[in-house]
Design an enzyme around this catalytic site. Structure first.
Site, PDB file in Angstrom:
ATOM      1  N   LYS B  81     -15.291  14.009  27.017  1.00 37.31           N
ATOM      2  CA  LYS B  81     -16.603  13.690  26.430  1.00 37.31           C
ATOM      3  C   LYS B  81     -16.499  13.697  24.914  1.00 37.31           C
ATOM      4  O   LYS B  81     -15.815  14.558  24.337  1.00 37.31           O
ATOM      5  CB  LYS B  81     -17.630  14.722  26.915  1.00 37.31           C
ATOM      6  CG  LYS B  81     -19.083  14.391  26.545  1.00 37.31           C
ATOM      7  CD  LYS B  81     -20.051  15.459  27.075  1.00 37.31           C
ATOM      8  CE  LYS B  81     -21.502  15.103  26.748  1.00 37.31           C
ATOM      9  NZ  LYS B  81     -22.448  16.119  27.251  1.00 37.31           N
ATOM     10  N   SER B 162     -26.604  14.222  29.607  1.00 32.85           N
ATOM     11  CA  SER B 162     -25.947  13.443  28.585  1.00 32.85           C
ATOM     12  C   SER B 162     -24.503  13.060  28.896  1.00 32.85           C
ATOM     13  O   SER B 162     -23.976  12.152  28.260  1.00 32.85           O
ATOM     14  CB  SER B 162     -25.956  14.240  27.284  1.00 32.85           C
ATOM     15  OG  SER B 162     -25.150  15.414  27.409  1.00 32.85           O
ATOM     16  N   SER B 186     -26.865  18.612  31.542  1.00 30.04           N
ATOM     17  CA  SER B 186     -26.079  17.436  31.165  1.00 30.04           C
ATOM     18  C   SER B 186     -24.777  17.244  31.928  1.00 30.04           C
ATOM     19  O   SER B 186     -24.126  16.222  31.787  1.00 30.04           O
ATOM     20  CB  SER B 186     -25.762  17.478  29.661  1.00 30.04           C
ATOM     21  OG  SER B 186     -26.895  17.085  28.925  1.00 30.04           O
TER      22      SER B 186
END
Lengths: 494, 496
Positions: B81, B162, B186
């Site tokens: 990420k 997210s 997330s």
């Protein structure tokens, strides 16, 4: 005598509180491992944390906390075993994180006080509201480029103690005495080097005025004043300015001011209306700071003897005069010279410390300090060591040196750094009590001055000093004055 | 030799074990996934592709194996990420304000993964600064879920957020596993939206050092992968005490993978009644009941519990998280790195304003404004202090519930994946997506989502297991029990 400003409407009293920022004397910063040395190349002592790079986190430096705790103990304040760090949010180019990590709600150290003497024996306790630990900011440099400003982050993240006094001071002299005493305590504890000119100690000066007996007036805060003298000047100027404003029909506004050392005056920086909303909140990167008993015990045990206790011991225990004691305790470096000096002198003379301390303190306070003053040197850089000083005083005590000879030897020590014994041997400066040699010289002096001998014997007693001087001169200053006196008396009166 | 298209079918532990067994080389694995990443651009799951990093790690793993040294994740390439700072590789948190930022340091979590032999396929797209539940707030364009509804329409769907790049890439099988971060859901919500597994460990398990901060008291890294076992294997490597993070847990890391057991005999699993929210789709309720039956079948005892302050969790979260974010994001000021917008003749304040106006997206600005407001003089007590008190009550809710049960079972999200654009104009509707995930975040508890079924439109639905602090093992075990019984084999048809 109370300090009062004479205004057109009568006397005014000044109320002063000081917030002192003291840089904690540690190798590393408060929340990063970066170094803290003064005077390094710009941006050479900056870690990723200090530059607030993305994802960087603060980790408290245990030694910084320890020094702040010891300082709190030295001002007899309670230590909060549970304290917390808060973020003070504002934008400025010297503040990389966009917030300063400080302690608003739960400071490390609670209420304490220090004892001051504000001249002419006036004693007073000044309250200290709290001590908290916080980060310093970096420094903007506006003189490097015609249109740009530069940022030096070497100071960014350096650990500070903010020491907040109560509004207990009533004169510039008291404020000066408070600052000097506080600085002395910090230096004794070793938690701050107290060098105001290097910025490791600076004061925000809160001043208000009032008619004696009335409530507090509105205060102004003069920021970042960096010497004791400037603090006193800032108070003097600011108090007078406030009196002038009020008596001129004006009103004091709560504001932040700056001190200009060149003009000795203060000027407005920003008023309360455009003050920041700092949006303090607990720093979520840092769990509460919890101190255990073992840590606190170590802090307490490692505290040195502090100025007030030392002063008491010097006077009552060692027989030092109060005036000398005050001079000695004012700086820890003095005591670090004095104590080994006394110990060594006692050892050399085989006497108790209490029997030699007064002589040692007299020599230190007059001869050594006078010489250092002349040479422009601090006691830490004294060319004469405590051991050498003790050796010199021991030579006086055992009669090897007269006072006059001792002064000569001392001058040579200052210049050469040699030991007094070696100087005495090499230059034959030893005082003589050899009665035969002295009597021979006396006989010559009396023979050469028969007229004066007659005058003396005729009643002109004052001529005795003349004969002493002549004999000493003839002995090249090396005769023991007591022996000279005795033998002269015998020769003249006998 | 195994054909590349077969290798990308393998998950994390399968790759690891196959590599160890000598079925294929690490380089073959890395090349297969590099090709899958290159072929998956239509998903927009990556901000930066780093095939050379994956190959270098693979070559090192192959060479080490030849020398008899096999590291725990040797042979496994991963997606990272873009919130994790990666040394020498652009890291932006999907925000324009960090445009072109290349960290000179490696986050603790990625450093641990790489030291364990894993390689990096690239930096995964995400909601900007991890603020969002749909991946639509990225400055690099939204990620598109590999899933599509079975209604014949081709409406692009949200991969969740997210960690939407992570979820999409794992679901599409262009990475075998990925790192995610979870502040209010997330990891779990995108995992549920894309039919994969993801775990947020206990707060403090994974070091936050080197992860771009959103809300410090909530942010936790965790793995996202296709199976519970893969998650366990990755989490073991990602976890561990870090002296550089003052909130890091100083605890040993258990061998979660080796200790995995789907036998739930003796476990009491609590069903919190407050998670039955208004307007919850029938299908979610049905899935929950299915989940209850599955854990009961695995030997667990079901108990009804109450978490009375659940309804306050979302408003509490949307005070605390923005408050911390407003301060955490103050460092993006154009002075030292990233974007600087310096209009002609601008002073410092104007440079700040121009830089931050240009660099931050709308959702980030919204949260900075909210956070600044709730911390302001005069509002602090009513919002921030109050939220902290409620947070303490939510923590206590869990403590009390865990007096009568060992684990909690809930749906992960109140709906299946929604279409891109469907909620982007309505922040409140978007925030409601986190209603089931936020409470465990506020309490710092370990929680995971496992795929448990499909809705009527053929989209994945997830179940959430919440455990006591430090009981990742219990969470993983219950996840495994559900995984074994759900038999979730659905996968998105390849359209990209």
């Amino acid at each position: 005598m109370s300090y009062r400003i004479q205004g057109a409407t009568g006397e005014w009293e000044v109320v002063i509180g000081l917030e002192v920022h003291a840089q904690i004397a540690t190798e590393a910063k408060l929340f990063s491992g970066a170094a803290t040395a003064f005077g390094a190349e710009p941006n050479s002592q900056v870690s990723l944390v200090d530059a607030a790079m993305p994802g960087m986190l603060p980790v408290p430096n245990r030694e910084c906390i320890r020094q702040a705790v010891r300082t709190g103990m030295a001002i007899e304040a309670p230590i909060n075993a549970w304290s917390r760090f808060d973020r003070k949010n504002y934008f400025y180019a010297d503040l990389p994180q966009g917030y300063q990590i400080s302690q608003l709600y739960h400071p490390l150290v609670g209420e304490g006080s220090i004892h001051i003497e504000a001249g002419e024996g006036a004693e007073k306790r000044i309250g200290i509201e709290r001590i908290h630990v916080e980060q310093d900011a970096g420094k903007l440099m506006h003189d490097q480029h015609p249109t740009r400003s530069y940022v030096d982050l070497n100071r960014s993240g350096v650990a500070l103690m903010e020491i907040v006094s109560r509004p207990d001071m009533r004169s510039p002299a008291e404020a000066g005495a408070y600052l000097r005493k506080l600085r002395a305590i910090l230096r004794y504890v070793g938690s701050c080097d107290g060098n105001m000119e290097e910025g490791s100690m600076r004061a925000d000066v809160n001043v208000s005025v009032r008619k004696p007996g009335e409530g507090f007036g509105t205060r102004t805060e003069t920021k970042n004043v960096n010497s004791v003298r400037f603090v006193m000047a800032a108070i003097e100027h600011e108090a007078q300015r406030q009196v002038d404003v009020i008596e001129g029909g004006g009103r004091i506004v709560q504001e932040t001011r700056l001190f200009d050392p060149d003009s000795g005056s203060t000027r407005s920086m920003r008023s309360k209306e455009d003050a920041h909303d700092y949006r303090y909140f607990p720093d979520p990167d840092l769990p509460p700071l919890v101190l255990d008993d073992a840590f606190l015990a170590e802090c307490r045990e490692s505290l040195p003897e502090l100025p007030d206790a030392k002063r008491e011991r010097y006077i009552s225990g060692l027989g030092v005069t109060a005036a000398n004691a005050d001079v000695l305790i004012a700086e820890v470096s003095n005591t670090r010279f004095f104590e080994p000096l006394v110990a060594e002198l006692a050892r050399r003379t085989g006497k108790a410390e209490a029997d030699v301390a007064r002589a040692a303190s007299n020599w230190l306070a007059s001869d050594l300090f006078g010489a250092l003053n002349r040479l422009g040197k601090e006691i830490d850089a004294s060319p004469v060591s405590p051991a050498q000083g003790a050796e010199l005083l021991a030579l006086v005590a055992d009669g090897t040196l007269s006072g006059t000879l001792a002064k000569q030897v001392f001058e040579i020590m200052l210049e050469s750094g040699e030991d007094p014994g070696a100087i005495v041997d090499a230059r034959g400066l030893k005082q003589t009590s050899d009665t035969g040699a002295i009597e021979a010289e006396i006989a010559k002096v009396l023979a050469a001055n028969a007229d004066k001998v007659a005058d003396y014997r005729g009643g002109k007693d004052k001529l005795f000093g003349f004969f002493v001087g002549q004999t000493m001169k003839a002995m090249a200053g090396k005769a023991n004055p007591a022996v000279v006196n005795e033998l002269l008396k015998k020769a003249l009166d006998g | 030799m195994t054909a590349p298209n077969t290798l990308i079918e393998l998950g994390v532990t399968e790759l690891r074990d196959g590599f160890r067994a000598g079925d294929f080389t690490a380089r073959e694995g890395a090349e297969a996934f590099n090709a899958a990443v290159a072929g998956g651009k239509a998903l927009n799951a990556f901000i930066v592709e780093t095939p050379e990093h994956a190959l270098a790690a693979a070559d090192a793993a192959d060479a080490a194996r030849a020398a008899g040294d096999v590291k725990p994740l040797a042979g496994v390439p991963l997606g990272i990420k873009d919130l994790f700072c990666t040394k020498g590789v652009q890291t932006t948190a999907a925000s324009g304000i960090l445009g072109g930022f290349v960290p000179p340091y490696e986050s603790t979590v990625t450093a641990k993964l790489f030291a364990a032999g894993a390689g990096m396929l690239g930096k995964l797209n995400m909601d900007q600064f991890a603020m969002g539940s749909s991946n639509e707030t990225s400055a690099f364009g939204n990620v598109i879920s590999p899933w599509r509804r079975n209604d014949g329409g081709n409406a692009p769907l949200a991969p969740g957020g997210s960690s939407g790049g992570s979820s999409a890439a794992v679901a599409a099988r262009i990475v075998p596993g990925a790192t995610g971060t979870d502040t209010g859901g997330s990891i779990r919500q995108p995992a549920a939206f894309t039919g994969i597994a993801g775990i947020k460990p206990t707060y403090g398990r994974c070091s936050r050092w080197g992860i771009v901060a959103f809300a410090s008291s909530l942010d936790q890294a965790g793995p996202m992968a296709r199976t519970v076992k893969d998650c366990a294997a990755l989490l073991e490597v990602m976890s561990g005490f870090d002296p550089k993070d003052a909130t890091s847990l100083d605890l040993p890391v258990p061998n979660w993978e080796r200790l995995l057991s789907s036998d739930l005999k003796g476990k009491r699993i609590g069903i919190p009644k407050e998670y039955r929210v208004d307007n919850m789709p029938e299908e979610i309720e049905a899935l929950w009941q299915k989940g209850i039956a599955m854990v009961r079948d695995a030997g667990a005892e079901i108990v009804d519990v109450s978490l009375p302050h659940t309804r306050y969790a979302l408003p509490t979260y949307y005070i605390i998280a923005p408050a911390e974010a407003s301060s955490n994001l103050a460092r993006y000021d154009g002075v030292r790195y990233g974007l600087r917008d310096l209009p002609d003749g601008a002073n410092l304040q104007e440079m700040y304003a121009a830089t931050r106006a240009e660099g931050f997206g709308a959702e980030v600005k919204r949260r900075i404004l909210i956070g600044t407001y709730v911390l302001s003089a005069g509002f602090y007590d009513a919002y921030y202090t109050q939220a902290q008190k409620v947070r303490a009550l939510i923590v206590r809710d869990f403590e009390q519930a865990f007096e009568t049960c060992d684990l909690l079972l809930t749906p992960t999200a109140p709906s299946a994946a929604f279409g891109l654009g469907e909620k982007s104009d309505d922040p409140i509707a978007m925030y409601l997506n986190d209603v089931f995930t936020v409470p465990a975040s506020l309490a710092g508890l370990p929680a995971m989502s496992v795929p448990a079924g499909l809705d009527s439109k053929g989209l994945p639905l997830g179940l959430q297991i919440i455990g006591k602090a430090f009981d990742e093992q219990g969470v993983l075990d219950a996840g495994l029990a559900i995984e074994e019984r759900a038999g979730f084999t659905a996968r998105p048809g390849k359209w990209w």
